[in-house]
Design an enzyme around this catalytic site. Structure first.
Site, PDB file in Angstrom:
ATOM      1  N   TRP A  16      27.995  63.228  -4.967  1.00  0.00           N
ATOM      2  CA  TRP A  16      28.309  64.424  -5.759  1.00  0.00           C
ATOM      3  C   TRP A  16      28.556  65.571  -4.788  1.00  0.00           C
ATOM      4  O   TRP A  16      28.068  65.551  -3.650  1.00  0.00           O
ATOM      5  CB  TRP A  16      27.182  64.746  -6.740  1.00  0.00           C
ATOM      6  CG  TRP A  16      25.830  64.977  -6.124  1.00  0.00           C
ATOM      7  CD1 TRP A  16      24.833  64.058  -5.975  1.00  0.00           C
ATOM      8  CD2 TRP A  16      25.327  66.204  -5.560  1.00  0.00           C
ATOM      9  NE1 TRP A  16      23.747  64.635  -5.365  1.00  0.00           N
ATOM     10  CE2 TRP A  16      24.010  65.953  -5.094  1.00  0.00           C
ATOM     11  CE3 TRP A  16      25.836  67.488  -5.409  1.00  0.00           C
ATOM     12  CZ2 TRP A  16      23.218  66.926  -4.483  1.00  0.00           C
ATOM     13  CZ3 TRP A  16      25.044  68.473  -4.801  1.00  0.00           C
ATOM     14  CH2 TRP A  16      23.764  68.184  -4.349  1.00  0.00           C
ATOM     15  N   GLU A  40      16.071  74.778   2.014  1.00  0.00           N
ATOM     16  CA  GLU A  40      17.230  73.885   2.216  1.00  0.00           C
ATOM     17  C   GLU A  40      18.250  74.512   3.160  1.00  0.00           C
ATOM     18  O   GLU A  40      18.847  73.829   3.990  1.00  0.00           O
ATOM     19  CB  GLU A  40      17.918  73.584   0.869  1.00  0.00           C
ATOM     20  CG  GLU A  40      17.106  72.765  -0.102  1.00  0.00           C
ATOM     21  CD  GLU A  40      17.015  71.291   0.277  1.00  0.00           C
ATOM     22  OE1 GLU A  40      17.770  70.843   1.153  1.00  0.00           O
ATOM     23  OE2 GLU A  40      16.161  70.594  -0.303  1.00  0.00           O
ATOM     24  N   GLU A  67      22.339  66.624   3.120  1.00  0.00           N
ATOM     25  CA  GLU A  67      21.418  67.726   2.831  1.00  0.00           C
ATOM     26  C   GLU A  67      22.142  69.062   2.646  1.00  0.00           C
ATOM     27  O   GLU A  67      21.727  69.904   1.856  1.00  0.00           O
ATOM     28  CB  GLU A  67      20.394  67.868   3.973  1.00  0.00           C
ATOM     29  CG  GLU A  67      19.324  66.799   3.989  1.00  0.00           C
ATOM     30  CD  GLU A  67      18.256  67.037   2.931  1.00  0.00           C
ATOM     31  OE1 GLU A  67      18.152  68.153   2.417  1.00  0.00           O
ATOM     32  OE2 GLU A  67      17.527  66.078   2.616  1.00  0.00           O
ATOM     33  N   HIS A  81      22.644  70.483  -0.729  1.00  0.00           N
ATOM     34  CA  HIS A  81      21.527  71.013  -1.522  1.00  0.00           C
ATOM     35  C   HIS A  81      21.479  72.545  -1.477  1.00  0.00           C
ATOM     36  O   HIS A  81      21.429  73.213  -2.505  1.00  0.00           O
ATOM     37  CB  HIS A  81      20.190  70.440  -1.034  1.00  0.00           C
ATOM     38  CG  HIS A  81      20.133  68.944  -1.083  1.00  0.00           C
ATOM     39  ND1 HIS A  81      19.122  68.211  -0.527  1.00  0.00           N
ATOM     40  CD2 HIS A  81      20.997  68.038  -1.624  1.00  0.00           C
ATOM     41  CE1 HIS A  81      19.343  66.916  -0.734  1.00  0.00           C
ATOM     42  NE2 HIS A  81      20.483  66.795  -1.388  1.00  0.00           N
ATOM     43  N   GLU A 131      10.202  64.602   3.009  1.00  0.00           N
ATOM     44  CA  GLU A 131      11.196  64.212   2.004  1.00  0.00           C
ATOM     45  C   GLU A 131      10.521  63.995   0.648  1.00  0.00           C
ATOM     46  O   GLU A 131      11.057  64.353  -0.388  1.00  0.00           O
ATOM     47  CB  GLU A 131      11.937  62.941   2.421  1.00  0.00           C
ATOM     48  CG  GLU A 131      12.856  63.126   3.615  1.00  0.00           C
ATOM     49  CD  GLU A 131      14.125  63.913   3.310  1.00  0.00           C
ATOM     50  OE1 GLU A 131      14.331  64.341   2.163  1.00  0.00           O
ATOM     51  OE2 GLU A 131      14.917  64.103   4.249  1.00  0.00           O
ATOM     52  N   THR A 190       9.713  67.427  -0.818  1.00  0.00           N
ATOM     53  CA  THR A 190      10.870  68.119  -1.416  1.00  0.00           C
ATOM     54  C   THR A 190      11.300  67.427  -2.711  1.00  0.00           C
ATOM     55  O   THR A 190      11.713  68.095  -3.660  1.00  0.00           O
ATOM     56  CB  THR A 190      12.071  68.216  -0.447  1.00  0.00           C
ATOM     57  OG1 THR A 190      12.262  66.956   0.171  1.00  0.00           O
ATOM     58  CG2 THR A 190      11.885  69.277   0.599  1.00  0.00           C
ATOM     59  N   ASP A 212      18.430  62.712  -4.305  1.00  0.00           N
ATOM     60  CA  ASP A 212      18.827  62.568  -2.886  1.00  0.00           C
ATOM     61  C   ASP A 212      17.591  62.491  -1.994  1.00  0.00           C
ATOM     62  O   ASP A 212      17.499  61.680  -1.080  1.00  0.00           O
ATOM     63  CB  ASP A 212      19.629  63.794  -2.416  1.00  0.00           C
ATOM     64  CG  ASP A 212      21.129  63.664  -2.675  1.00  0.00           C
ATOM     65  OD1 ASP A 212      21.538  62.672  -3.297  1.00  0.00           O
ATOM     66  OD2 ASP A 212      21.869  64.569  -2.243  1.00  0.00           O
ATOM     67  N   GLU A 213      16.639  63.384  -2.280  1.00  0.00           N
ATOM     68  CA  GLU A 213      15.439  63.443  -1.433  1.00  0.00           C
ATOM     69  C   GLU A 213      14.684  62.108  -1.493  1.00  0.00           C
ATOM     70  O   GLU A 213      14.119  61.658  -0.501  1.00  0.00           O
ATOM     71  CB  GLU A 213      14.497  64.579  -1.873  1.00  0.00           C
ATOM     72  CG  GLU A 213      15.132  65.947  -2.051  1.00  0.00           C
ATOM     73  CD  GLU A 213      15.627  66.606  -0.764  1.00  0.00           C
ATOM     74  OE1 GLU A 213      15.762  65.915   0.256  1.00  0.00           O
ATOM     75  OE2 GLU A 213      15.897  67.814  -0.803  1.00  0.00           O
ATOM     76  N   HIS A 232      16.280  59.693   0.800  1.00  0.00           N
ATOM     77  CA  HIS A 232      15.933  60.019   2.194  1.00  0.00           C
ATOM     78  C   HIS A 232      14.493  59.601   2.507  1.00  0.00           C
ATOM     79  O   HIS A 232      14.201  59.091   3.586  1.00  0.00           O
ATOM     80  CB  HIS A 232      16.108  61.522   2.447  1.00  0.00           C
ATOM     81  CG  HIS A 232      17.521  61.991   2.273  1.00  0.00           C
ATOM     82  ND1 HIS A 232      17.864  63.301   2.076  1.00  0.00           N
ATOM     83  CD2 HIS A 232      18.687  61.298   2.267  1.00  0.00           C
ATOM     84  CE1 HIS A 232      19.175  63.400   1.955  1.00  0.00           C
ATOM     85  NE2 HIS A 232      19.688  62.201   2.063  1.00  0.00           N
TER      86      HIS A 232
END
Ligand SMILES: [Fe+2]
Ligand SMILES: [Fe+2]
Length: 392
Positions: A86, A132, A170, A173, A223, A226, A255-256, A259
């Site tokens: 995205w 971020e 990242e 974000h 990670e 977050t 996403d986090e 990760h």
């Protein structure tokens, strides 16, 4: 609060201590000027760990070199190809849409939704966004780690590819949250931008010692932290009726989690190959306490900005001392630390220490809370034009 009790916030240091007197006035003046200039771009010295560098025994570098193929097959697989990712624009008003029923209408709707969101929530969202947006610091941090650093800026090792692609993922974000907050009209963007500039200027000090064992333990923890924090802001945004914002925070949280899975897997591998040194590293990192990436946050006004932001996050349940204990507990389970065998006496001591830590953290936090029963106070946040937020 436990997470922040070990950290004091940065202060823009303007002290006037001078270097030793010199007979040559010109030289003296130059030293004085250079010294103050440097201080203007540094957080207070006492906020930083005692500098320890390159603590990993040099022979262990070969472990990371030999894991390059493993990382290609097991770590890079946690990245998403750019074309499948995205982008911030997917969640923002389209500036290329026609004027009448396009961009302006979408911005109007966004601002209407944001009207219902309370100030304390905005403080947490801004703090998350600033965290971020200090991404250059985190890429720098990863590239200080011996054996896995991107030595050229476009190195083909799997470790370097991971770090660059992770950074690129990242980057979306901070971009998304920053643009969203800008469009809401609810926050003081120039104060926010100043805070980001200070934070990147000050850097961070996670105590990684150029040691990838410590570095990857830190990133595994962070990670997850977050992911929890963005996940909880998503829930709160939904509660306040801003479903679009909930979607934004939720997509960042996912996403986090990817990760976290990658970094946790690296440490799992280290436990498999080198359990003794890995458990000692984990204990070492936990004794220092895991630093929050934005612990040197400063907006030019509030010397305790990070504590204030963290208190609001704790109060709203976005990130709490219990989350800190939960993260450790979950990582200990993933890495099966309790069942490690064949450790040295030092390793066994480290194992015992970390396995007993989560309940101790919880107990200490309960006691700290009971001790510090202070009357509620309100704190002004420059990010929301100096409006006050009540801290309990
Ligand atoms: Fe992020
Ligand atoms: Fe992340």
């Amino acid at each position: 609060m436990l997470i922040t009790s070990c950290l004091t916030s940065p202060k823009f240091f303007t002290g006037s201590s001078s270097p030793a007197p010199s007979k040559d006035l010109k030289v003296d003046e130059k030293i004085n000027r250079d010294y103050s200039y440097k201080k203007a771009f540094m957080p207070r010295r006492e906020l930083l760990y005692q500098e320890i560098t390159h603590s990993m025994p040099p022979e262990k570098i070969s472990i990371f070199k030999s894991l390059d193929d493993w990382a290609k097959d097991n770590i890079l697989t946690h990245l998403k190809p750019v074309e499948k990712c995205w982008q911030p624009q997917d969640f923002l008003p389209d500036p290329a849409a026609s004027r009448d029923d396009g961009f302006h209408e979408q911005v109007k709707e966004l601002r209407e939704r944001a009207k219902e969101v309370p100030d304390d929530f905005f403080v947490v969202l801004v703090g998350n966004m600033i965290t971020e947006d200090a991404l250059p610091t985190y890429q720098t941090m990863l590239n200080t780690l011996d054996g896995v650093a991107d030595e050229t800026g476009s190195s083909p090792t799997s470790w370097a590819v991971w770090t660059r692609a992770w950074t690129a993922e990242e980057k979306r974000h901070g971009d998304l949250l920053n643009k969203y907050l800008y469009l809401t009209g609810r926050v003081d963007m120039s104060q926010i931008e100043k805070t980001i500039q200070y934070l990147i200027t000050f850097g961070m000090d996670p105590g990684g010692e150029n040691n990838p064992y410590l570095g990857f333990i830190f990133t595994s923890f962070q990670e997850r932290a977050t992911a929890i924090s963005h996940g909880n802001t998503a829930k709160l945004a939904k509660k306040h009726g801003d479903l679009k914002l909930a979607q934004i925070c939720g997509i960042i949280a996912s996403d986090e989690k990817r990760h976290e899975a990658a970094y946790t897997k690296i440490v799992t591998k280290l436990f498999e190959l080198d359990p003794d040194y890995t458990v000692i590293s984990l204990a070492h990192m936990m004794r220092k306490k895991i630093t929050m990436p934005a612990h040197l946050m400063y907006d030019g006004r509030d010397d305790h900005l990070f504590q204030h932001f963290s208190s609001v996050a704790q109060q709203l349940g976005v990130y709490t001392a219990n989350d800190y204990a939960d993260i450790l507990e979950s990582l200990l389970a993933t890495w099966k630390v309790e069942t490690l065998v064949g450790l040295s006496p030092e390793g066994r001591k480290a194992q015992e220490f970390v396995c007993g830590l989560p309940p101790r953290i919880r107990k200490l936090e309960e006691r700290a809370q009971a001790r510090t029963k202070q009357p509620p106070m309100s704190v002004p946040f420059s990010w929301i034009f100096g409006r006050q937020v009540r801290l309990l």
